[in-house]
Design a protein around this motif. Structure first.
Motif, PDB file in Angstrom:
ATOM      1  N   VAL A 358      -3.036   2.644   5.552  1.00 40.66           N
ATOM      2  CA  VAL A 358      -1.866   1.775   5.492  1.00 40.66           C
ATOM      3  C   VAL A 358      -1.751   0.936   6.756  1.00 40.66           C
ATOM      4  O   VAL A 358      -2.065   1.394   7.860  1.00 40.66           O
ATOM      5  CB  VAL A 358      -0.574   2.605   5.279  1.00 40.66           C
ATOM      6  CG1 VAL A 358      -0.346   3.565   6.441  1.00 40.66           C
ATOM      7  CG2 VAL A 358       0.636   1.689   5.085  1.00 40.66           C
ATOM      8  N   TRP A 359      -1.354  -0.314   6.570  1.00 41.99           N
ATOM      9  CA  TRP A 359      -0.975  -1.199   7.666  1.00 41.99           C
ATOM     10  C   TRP A 359       0.512  -1.505   7.514  1.00 41.99           C
ATOM     11  O   TRP A 359       0.956  -1.962   6.445  1.00 41.99           O
ATOM     12  CB  TRP A 359      -1.756  -2.506   7.615  1.00 41.99           C
ATOM     13  CG  TRP A 359      -3.150  -2.440   8.155  1.00 41.99           C
ATOM     14  CD1 TRP A 359      -3.581  -2.830   9.383  1.00 41.99           C
ATOM     15  CD2 TRP A 359      -4.326  -2.002   7.451  1.00 41.99           C
ATOM     16  NE1 TRP A 359      -4.952  -2.656   9.518  1.00 41.99           N
ATOM     17  CE2 TRP A 359      -5.420  -2.152   8.327  1.00 41.99           C
ATOM     18  CE3 TRP A 359      -4.554  -1.473   6.167  1.00 41.99           C
ATOM     19  CZ2 TRP A 359      -6.724  -1.793   7.968  1.00 41.99           C
ATOM     20  CZ3 TRP A 359      -5.846  -1.133   5.807  1.00 41.99           C
ATOM     21  CH2 TRP A 359      -6.907  -1.287   6.696  1.00 41.99           C
ATOM     22  N   PHE A 360       1.282  -1.275   8.545  1.00 36.26           N
ATOM     23  CA  PHE A 360       2.717  -1.577   8.533  1.00 36.26           C
ATOM     24  C   PHE A 360       2.983  -2.905   9.236  1.00 36.26           C
ATOM     25  O   PHE A 360       2.320  -3.236  10.225  1.00 36.26           O
ATOM     26  CB  PHE A 360       3.523  -0.490   9.255  1.00 36.26           C
ATOM     27  CG  PHE A 360       3.626   0.807   8.508  1.00 36.26           C
ATOM     28  CD1 PHE A 360       4.528   0.946   7.453  1.00 36.26           C
ATOM     29  CD2 PHE A 360       2.830   1.881   8.851  1.00 36.26           C
ATOM     30  CE1 PHE A 360       4.621   2.132   6.760  1.00 36.26           C
ATOM     31  CE2 PHE A 360       2.922   3.089   8.163  1.00 36.26           C
ATOM     32  CZ  PHE A 360       3.813   3.216   7.115  1.00 36.26           C
ATOM     33  N   ILE A 373      10.750  -2.973   7.372  1.00 38.70           N
ATOM     34  CA  ILE A 373       9.408  -2.406   7.487  1.00 38.70           C
ATOM     35  C   ILE A 373       8.708  -2.633   6.155  1.00 38.70           C
ATOM     36  O   ILE A 373       9.170  -2.166   5.111  1.00 38.70           O
ATOM     37  CB  ILE A 373       9.441  -0.900   7.811  1.00 38.70           C
ATOM     38  CG1 ILE A 373      10.147  -0.659   9.149  1.00 38.70           C
ATOM     39  CG2 ILE A 373       8.029  -0.317   7.834  1.00 38.70           C
ATOM     40  CD1 ILE A 373      10.240   0.812   9.539  1.00 38.70           C
ATOM     41  N   SER A 374       7.606  -3.349   6.191  1.00 36.34           N
ATOM     42  CA  SER A 374       6.799  -3.577   4.990  1.00 36.34           C
ATOM     43  C   SER A 374       5.416  -2.998   5.226  1.00 36.34           C
ATOM     44  O   SER A 374       5.003  -2.770   6.373  1.00 36.34           O
ATOM     45  CB  SER A 374       6.710  -5.072   4.676  1.00 36.34           C
ATOM     46  OG  SER A 374       7.992  -5.623   4.443  1.00 36.34           O
ATOM     47  N   TRP A 375       4.681  -2.759   4.154  1.00 27.46           N
ATOM     48  CA  TRP A 375       3.365  -2.179   4.326  1.00 27.46           C
ATOM     49  C   TRP A 375       2.400  -2.638   3.243  1.00 27.46           C
ATOM     50  O   TRP A 375       2.784  -3.054   2.157  1.00 27.46           O
ATOM     51  CB  TRP A 375       3.421  -0.661   4.361  1.00 27.46           C
ATOM     52  CG  TRP A 375       4.071   0.009   3.184  1.00 27.46           C
ATOM     53  CD1 TRP A 375       3.472   0.459   2.045  1.00 27.46           C
ATOM     54  CD2 TRP A 375       5.465   0.314   3.053  1.00 27.46           C
ATOM     55  NE1 TRP A 375       4.396   1.023   1.200  1.00 27.46           N
ATOM     56  CE2 TRP A 375       5.635   0.955   1.799  1.00 27.46           C
ATOM     57  CE3 TRP A 375       6.585   0.101   3.863  1.00 27.46           C
ATOM     58  CZ2 TRP A 375       6.877   1.380   1.341  1.00 27.46           C
ATOM     59  CZ3 TRP A 375       7.828   0.537   3.400  1.00 27.46           C
ATOM     60  CH2 TRP A 375       7.964   1.170   2.164  1.00 27.46           C
ATOM     61  N   SER A 387       8.141  -2.398   0.673  1.00 25.46           N
ATOM     62  CA  SER A 387       9.003  -2.642   1.830  1.00 25.46           C
ATOM     63  C   SER A 387      10.205  -1.701   1.822  1.00 25.46           C
ATOM     64  O   SER A 387      10.550  -1.107   0.788  1.00 25.46           O
ATOM     65  CB  SER A 387       9.486  -4.102   1.810  1.00 25.46           C
ATOM     66  OG  SER A 387      10.130  -4.442   3.013  1.00 25.46           O
ATOM     67  N   LEU A 436      10.142   6.247   9.643  1.00 27.01           N
ATOM     68  CA  LEU A 436       8.727   5.874   9.631  1.00 27.01           C
ATOM     69  C   LEU A 436       7.843   7.106   9.793  1.00 27.01           C
ATOM     70  O   LEU A 436       6.855   7.281   9.061  1.00 27.01           O
ATOM     71  CB  LEU A 436       8.458   4.861  10.740  1.00 27.01           C
ATOM     72  CG  LEU A 436       7.030   4.324  10.845  1.00 27.01           C
ATOM     73  CD1 LEU A 436       6.637   3.597   9.570  1.00 27.01           C
ATOM     74  CD2 LEU A 436       6.902   3.399  12.053  1.00 27.01           C
ATOM     75  N   VAL A 447      -2.574   5.780   9.231  1.00 29.69           N
ATOM     76  CA  VAL A 447      -2.038   4.546   9.805  1.00 29.69           C
ATOM     77  C   VAL A 447      -3.135   3.783  10.530  1.00 29.69           C
ATOM     78  O   VAL A 447      -3.706   4.265  11.511  1.00 29.69           O
ATOM     79  CB  VAL A 447      -0.866   4.843  10.760  1.00 29.69           C
ATOM     80  CG1 VAL A 447      -0.345   3.551  11.388  1.00 29.69           C
ATOM     81  CG2 VAL A 447       0.258   5.564  10.023  1.00 29.69           C
ATOM     82  N   ILE A 450       0.241  -0.849  13.319  1.00 31.20           N
ATOM     83  CA  ILE A 450       1.645  -1.245  13.264  1.00 31.20           C
ATOM     84  C   ILE A 450       1.696  -2.678  13.770  1.00 31.20           C
ATOM     85  O   ILE A 450       1.536  -2.930  14.974  1.00 31.20           O
ATOM     86  CB  ILE A 450       2.548  -0.342  14.136  1.00 31.20           C
ATOM     87  CG1 ILE A 450       2.320   1.131  13.829  1.00 31.20           C
ATOM     88  CG2 ILE A 450       4.001  -0.746  13.972  1.00 31.20           C
ATOM     89  CD1 ILE A 450       2.891   1.602  12.517  1.00 31.20           C
ATOM     90  N   ALA A 543       1.839  -7.882   8.826  1.00 28.01           N
ATOM     91  CA  ALA A 543       0.769  -6.948   8.475  1.00 28.01           C
ATOM     92  C   ALA A 543      -0.416  -7.686   7.866  1.00 28.01           C
ATOM     93  O   ALA A 543      -1.583  -7.391   8.159  1.00 28.01           O
ATOM     94  CB  ALA A 543       1.295  -5.893   7.501  1.00 28.01           C
ATOM     95  N   CYS A 547      -4.532  -7.733   7.863  1.00 23.14           N
ATOM     96  CA  CYS A 547      -5.189  -7.194   6.670  1.00 23.14           C
ATOM     97  C   CYS A 547      -6.031  -8.209   5.907  1.00 23.14           C
ATOM     98  O   CYS A 547      -6.991  -7.835   5.240  1.00 23.14           O
ATOM     99  CB  CYS A 547      -4.137  -6.616   5.714  1.00 23.14           C
ATOM    100  SG  CYS A 547      -3.315  -5.144   6.346  1.00 23.14           S
TER     101      CYS A 547
END
Length: 568
Positions: A358-360, A373-375, A387, A436, A447, A450, A543, A547
Motif C-alpha cells: 500500500v501507498w498512502f 488519508i487516501s491509499w 480514502s 493509521l 507500507v 507515506i 500517492a 505510484c
C-alpha cells in the motif's frame, strides 16, 4: 384498458423509445404482474382501481388553461403503478410507500403530483379522517409551487361543483377538507415546527436542490406511526453531486430498478439521457423528455430543446442544458477535472486488502477543517483506490455539513470518516496516527510509502518517525511541475479502468468538485467555485505521484514470490 401494462410492453419492445432506467421500470412491472401469482409476493395489481385514479386526474384542470387534458402515457404508467398495487392481506394498504419521479424540466412532474395531492385530499379514505398532506422543498418559494397548483386546480373544481365548494375551504397557507378534517400545507425549513406533524402524503419538490436530508428525515420521522403513508420525490437532476438526492436517493432508486436491492415498497421512474453523445440526435430526446410522446406538444417542445441545445454549444454552457433539459447529473464547471460518469464506471465492490502492498497519500487540512488519508493498492492490471477523512467541528458540525454539502454523521456511520471528539472541535493528530497504525495492523498491510503534502504535516511525521521508522515518508512538492503528469495520467487511468474504487462519497465528492488549472509548467487540480472539498483527491494524487511509475501489468503478489515455482 390496462394503461400501465400497455406502456410497459411498448417500452420493452422499443415501440416507445426510453432510457435504460425507464426500461428497467417497465420490466419490473411486467415481472411483478407474474409474481403476483406467487404466495410469497405480498401484492396484487388492481387495474380498475388504477384507472379510477387516472380518470380522476384527467378531469382536473390544467392550472394555466383551466382545461382538462388526458394524461400522457408515461403519466398513466406512473399513476397506475402508484394506485394499482395493493397489499393482499389488506387491500386498503398501498404497496408503494415511497416514489421518485425524475425527468427533465417542463415534463409535468409538479402538475402530476398536484393531482396526487388533490386525490388524497378529496377522496382518500385510509385513514378516513385527518389526512395531512405537505408540499415540501428546500425553500419556501419552491414548496409553494405545487401548493399553488393544488389551490388553482381545487378552486376550479369548486367553481363547477357545489359539493366540493361546500366541503372545502381555501385560505392563504392552507387548504381544508371540512368533512374529514384533512388539510394541505406548504412546508420548508423556514416554516418552523408544525403541531401534530403526521404527513400522510409528503411531496418533496426539486430534491436535487436540498443540501441535507433534513426535510426527508422530517417527513419519514413524522410518518413513523402511519401505516399507509406516502413520500413522493420529484426532481430534475442537478449540479451538486454532493446533494443527498445524488449521493443517497438516486443510487438507491437505481439499485432497486436493477434488482441489486429488493424493496417492493419503492417506486422509481427516472427519465434521463443515457449518454451525452446521444443528445446530438433529437430522436433520443424523448428519453429525458417523455412529454414528447404527446403529439400536440411535440413540435413546441422539440423546437424549445433544439434552440436550447444549439445556444448552449455556441455559448459553452452545455452542462446547464444537459442538467435541466436532459436530466443528466453534471459538475457545475465546464472545465471539471473528470466526468462523474467516468468515475462511477470505475466503481467496484470492496476487495480484500489483507496482506497487500500500500501507498498512502496524506493531505493535512487546517486543524479546524478536514484531514484526508487516501491509499492505492496494486492489483493485477489496476490500482485499487480508497480514502478516509477526519472531520473537525470547531465552528459547528451542522455548519460544516451545510458548507461542505456532505452529511458527515451519515458518512461516519458508513465508516468513511471520523468526527473529532475533542471539545475544542479541532482534529486530534494523535487519533489520526492511531487510526493509521490500527488500519495497517488490522489489514496486515505492507507500507511502501507515506506520500505527503509538506504543509502542516510535521506532527504526524514525528509520530511516524518515532513508531514506524520503516515506513518511508515521501514529501511531494506541490505545484504543476511535480503533479502535472500524475494528474493527467490518473484521469486517463480511471477512464481505462486501470484505477478502480469502492463507493466512497467523500472521495467521489472530491472528484466532482475538482477543476483543472494550468500554467506554463503543466496542470493540476483546484477546487471549483461551486464546492470546495477536494482534500481526499489531493491526498490520492500525492500517492499517485509516486505510484504511477510502478508497473502494475507485471504485478507480483507475495503469494507469487513465495510459490515454489517462482525463481530468478
Amino acid at each position: 384498458m390496462n394503461y400501465v401494462k400497455d406502456y410497459a410492453e411498448k417500452v420493452i419492445s422499443g415501440e416507445i423509445l426510453a432510457g435504460k432506467k425507464v426500461i428497467l421500470a417497465a420490466k419490473r412491472f411486467i415481472n411483478d404482474l407474474e409474481r403476483q401469482e406467487d404466495d410469497d409476493f405480498e401484492y396484487y395489481f388492481d387495474n380498475e382501481r388504477a384507472n379510477k385514479v387516472i380518470g380522476f386526474m384527467e378531469i382536473l384542470p390544467d392550472p394555466k388553461t383551466m382545461q382538462a387534458y388526458p394524461l400522457a402515457d408515461f403519466q398513466r404508467f406512473i399513476i397506475g403503478n402508484m394506485y394499482g398495487w395493493w397489499r393482499k392481506d389488506d387491500n386498503s394498504k398501498r404497496r408503494f410507500r415511497k416514489g421518485m419521479l425524475s425527468m427533465a424540466r417542463k415534463n409535468g412532474k409538479s402538475i402530476l403530483i398536484s393531482g396526487v395531492a388533490l386525490y388524497e385530499f378529496l377522496l382518500g379514505n385510509s385513514p378516513a379522517f385527518s389526512r395531512q398532506i405537505f408540499c415540501t422543498a428546500n425553500d419556501k418559494k419552491q414548496a409553494n409551487i405545487v401548493f399553488t397548483m393544488i389551490k388553482k386546480r381545487l378552486n376550479s373544481l369548486r367553481s363547477r361543483d357545489g359539493d366540493t365548494k361546500r366541503g372545502t375551504k381555501v385560505v392563504r397557507d392552507e387548504i381544508r377538507n371540512l368533512d374529514d378534517y384533512s388539510y394541505v400545507r406548504a412546508l420548508s425549513k423556514d416554516t418552523g415546527t408544525v403541531d401534530g406533524f403526521e404527513p400522510h402524503i409528503g411531496i418533496l419538490d426539486e430534491y436535487a436542490a436540498s443540501k441535507t436530508t433534513e426535510m426527508m428525515e422530517l417527513l419519514e420521522s413524522g410518518q413513523a406511526l402511519l401505516d399507509n403513508s406516502l413520500i413522493m420525490i420529484i426532481s430534475t437532476a442537478g449540479f451538486d453531486l454532493n446533494a443527498p438526492m445524488h449521493t443517497v436517493e438516486y443510487p438507491y432508486a437505481t439499485k432497486v430498478l436493477k434488482g441489486d436491492i429488493v424493496d417492493d415498497t419503492y417506486f422509481a421512474y427516472i427519465a434521463e439521457q443515457d449518454s451525452v453523445d446521444e443528445v446530438e440526435d433529437p430522436k433520443n430526446w424523448i428519453k429525458s423528455n417523455p412529454i414528447l410522446a404527446v403529439d400536440s406538444l411535440n413540435d413546441q417542445v422539440n423546437g424549445y430543446l433544439q434552440k436550447r441545445w444549439t445556444e448552449a454549444k455556441e455559448k459553452g454552457t452545455k452542462n446547464a442544458v444537459l442538467v435541466k433539459n436532459f436530466n443528466m447529473w453534471r459538475q457545475a464547471e465546464e472545465d471539471s477535472y473528470m466526468d462523474v460518469e467516468t468515475w462511477e464506471e470505475a466503481e467496484i465492490e470492496p476487495i480484500d486488502i489483507t496482506g497487500q502492498r500500500v501507498w498512502f497519500g496524506i493531505d493535512v487540512g487546517k486543524s479546524s477543517d478536514l484531514y484526508a488519508i487516501s491509499w492505492l493498492i496494486p492489483q493485477e492490471g489496476y490500482w485499487y483506490a480508497n480514502s478516509y477523512a477526519f472531520v473537525a467541528t470547531k465552528y459547528g458540525l451542522d455548519a460544516k455539513i451545510k458548507a461542505d454539502r456532505l452529511d458527515y454523521r451519515r458518512l461516519q456511520d458508513l465508516g468513511q470518516c471520523e468526527i473529532t471528539e475533542l471539545e475544542s472541535g479541532i482534529i486530534d493528530v494523535e487519533r489520526v496516527y492511531q487510526w493509521l497504525d490500527d488500519f495497517v495492523t488490522q489489514n496486515d498491510l505492507d507500507v511502501q510509502g507515506i506520500c505527503f503534502d509538506p504543509a502542516q504535516y510535521g506532527s504526524l511525521l514525528t509520530q511516524i518517525e518515532k513508531n514506524h521508522p520503516e515506513w518511508e515518508q515521501i514529501s511531494i512538492r506541490q505545484g504543476t511541475l511535480t503533479l502535472s503528469m500524475p494528474t493527467k495520467q490518473f484521469r486517463d487511468d480511471v477512464l481505462d479502468h486501470r484505477i478502480k474504487h469502492p463507493n466512497n462519497e467523500i472521495l467521489s465528492g472530491a472528484i466532482a468538485n475538482a477543476v483543472l488549472k494550468s500554467d506554463n509548467n503543466g496542470v493540476r487540480i483546484d477546487k471549483n467555485k461551486y464546492a470546495n472539498k477536494i482534500d481526499a483527491l489531493d491526498a490520492l494524487l500525492d500517492a499517485y505521484a509516486v505510484c504511477f511509475r510502478e508497473d502494475i501489468d507485471n504485478y507480483l503478489t507475495s503469494e507469487d514470490i513465495l510459490n515454489s515455482d517462482f525463481g530468478f
